[in-house]
Scaffold this active site. Structure first.
Site, mmCIF file in Angstrom:
data_model
loop_
_atom_site.group_PDB
_atom_site.id
_atom_site.type_symbol
_atom_site.label_atom_id
_atom_site.label_comp_id
_atom_site.label_asym_id
_atom_site.label_seq_id
_atom_site.Cartn_x
_atom_site.Cartn_y
_atom_site.Cartn_z
ATOM 1 N N GLU A 99 30.829 -2.256 -93.597
ATOM 2 C CA GLU A 99 30.858 -1.502 -94.862
ATOM 3 C C GLU A 99 29.486 -0.886 -95.146
ATOM 4 O O GLU A 99 29.396 0.208 -95.705
ATOM 5 C CB GLU A 99 31.333 -2.421 -96.008
ATOM 6 C CG GLU A 99 32.820 -2.689 -95.903
ATOM 7 C CD GLU A 99 33.290 -4.017 -96.449
ATOM 8 O OE1 GLU A 99 32.560 -4.663 -97.219
ATOM 9 O OE2 GLU A 99 34.411 -4.426 -96.077
ATOM 10 N N GLY A 175 39.840 -6.655 -93.529
ATOM 11 C CA GLY A 175 40.587 -6.389 -94.763
ATOM 12 C C GLY A 175 41.924 -5.716 -94.546
ATOM 13 O O GLY A 175 42.554 -5.237 -95.486
ATOM 14 N N GLY A 236 36.172 -12.570 -95.136
ATOM 15 C CA GLY A 236 36.128 -11.768 -96.354
ATOM 16 C C GLY A 236 37.158 -12.276 -97.350
ATOM 17 O O GLY A 236 36.931 -13.251 -98.066
HETATM 18 C C1 PEP Z 1 34.528 -9.008 -93.623
HETATM 19 O O1 PEP Z 1 34.438 -8.205 -94.531
HETATM 20 O O2 PEP Z 1 33.497 -9.361 -93.028
HETATM 21 C C2 PEP Z 1 35.827 -9.512 -93.264
HETATM 22 C C3 PEP Z 1 35.959 -10.086 -92.113
HETATM 23 O O3 PEP Z 1 36.848 -9.323 -94.182
HETATM 24 P P1 PEP Z 1 38.363 -9.906 -94.080
HETATM 25 O O4 PEP Z 1 38.263 -11.340 -93.706
HETATM 26 O O5 PEP Z 1 38.942 -9.677 -95.427
HETATM 27 O O6 PEP Z 1 39.033 -9.094 -93.008
#
Ligand code: PEP
Length: 254
Positions: A99, A175, A236
């Site tokens: 991100e 995500g 996440g």
């Molecule tokens: C992250 O943002 O590092 C991540 C792995 O998110 P999620 O577990 O929601 O896929």
């Protein structure tokens, strides 16, 4: 080579100080007094102090920041220095999250500056790498990972690399609910370890911990974490809930 797994929750832009403390109190009860894995929470900047205070009696949980600036101080409106994070008692800093790369335009050169500054300050970086779906579809996984590692880890000290963590996070799995298969994760981790070996030698490559990140949930933890080169998870969504996160920690077999 046995490496102690490290499970980290990245809360992103969720949980102000009150919610962070609420999570920690509930998680503390769920996880108990001991764990065979290292556990790390990465609250937003504004929740770090309250989280540290809530963790004052915890020997299990360590604290991470989600970002930092590489300069020690100066005219960098909105940024936070590593010294400020150390004052709060932060143990790790996540750098290079997709991100930050995709939304805020951070590149390997900037991530390298942050990694160098963290090493100089003796704070442990969690350095994120990973390919986009387009790159995977175009057979560029290895070239992307090699570039991110070569440029992002340029001129870093081998000794400090032993305490650093790499997080392999395929962007298409973050995500999205779409997890890399255990085989895909293992292959990317094996390759990552190989490139680290080329740069820093066998000792570092055999000891450094490489986390997997991308839609990790309690149900898929055991299979992903049992892969030979997978040494933990960066979580996440499922890390926002104390029950799910404690199950992920417990489902990680050592
Ligand atoms: C992250 O943002 O590092 C991540 C792995 O998110 P999620 O577990 O929601 O896929």
């Amino acid at each position: 080579m046995s490496r102690k797994p490290i499970i980290a929750a990245n809360w992103k832009m969720h949980k102000g100080p009150a919610e962070a403390v609420e999570f920690i109190e509930e998680f503390d009860n769920l996880i108990g007094d001991s764990s065979p894995v290292d556990i790390v929470l990465a609250p937003a900047f504004v929740s770090l102090s309250a989280s540290k205070q809530a963790l004052v009696n915890s020997e299990l949980v360590q604290l991470a920041s989600q970002n930092c600036h590489f300069e020690q101080q100066g005219a960098f409106t909105g940024e936070i220095s590593i010294g400020m994070l150390q004052e709060i008692g932060v143990d790790y800093v996540i750098i290079g999250h997709s991100e930050r790369r995709c939304i805020f335009g951070e590149d390997d050169g900037l991530i390298n500056q942050k990694a160098k500054a963290l090493h100089a300050a003796d704070v442990k970086p969690i350095i994120c790498i990973g390919e986009t779906l387009d790159e995977r579809d175009n057979d560029q996984v290895e070239s992307v990972l090699r570039r991110q590692l070569t440029e992002g880890l340029m001129e870093l000290d081998s000794d400090k690399m032993l305490d650093s963590v790499i997080a392999y996070e395929p962007v298409w799995a973050i995500g999205t609910g779409r997890t890399a298969s255990p085989e895909q994760a293992q292959e990317a981790h094996r390759f990552t370890r190989e490139v680290i070996g080329e740069i820093f030698g066998e000792d570092v490559s055999s000891k450094i911990r490489i986390q997997y990140g991308g839609s990790v949930k309690p149900e898929n933890t055991e299979e992903l974490m049992s892969q030979a080169d997978v040494d933990g998870a960066l979580v996440g969504g499922a890390g926002l809930d104390p029950v799910s996160f404690s199950e992920i920690c417990k489902n990680t077999k050592v």
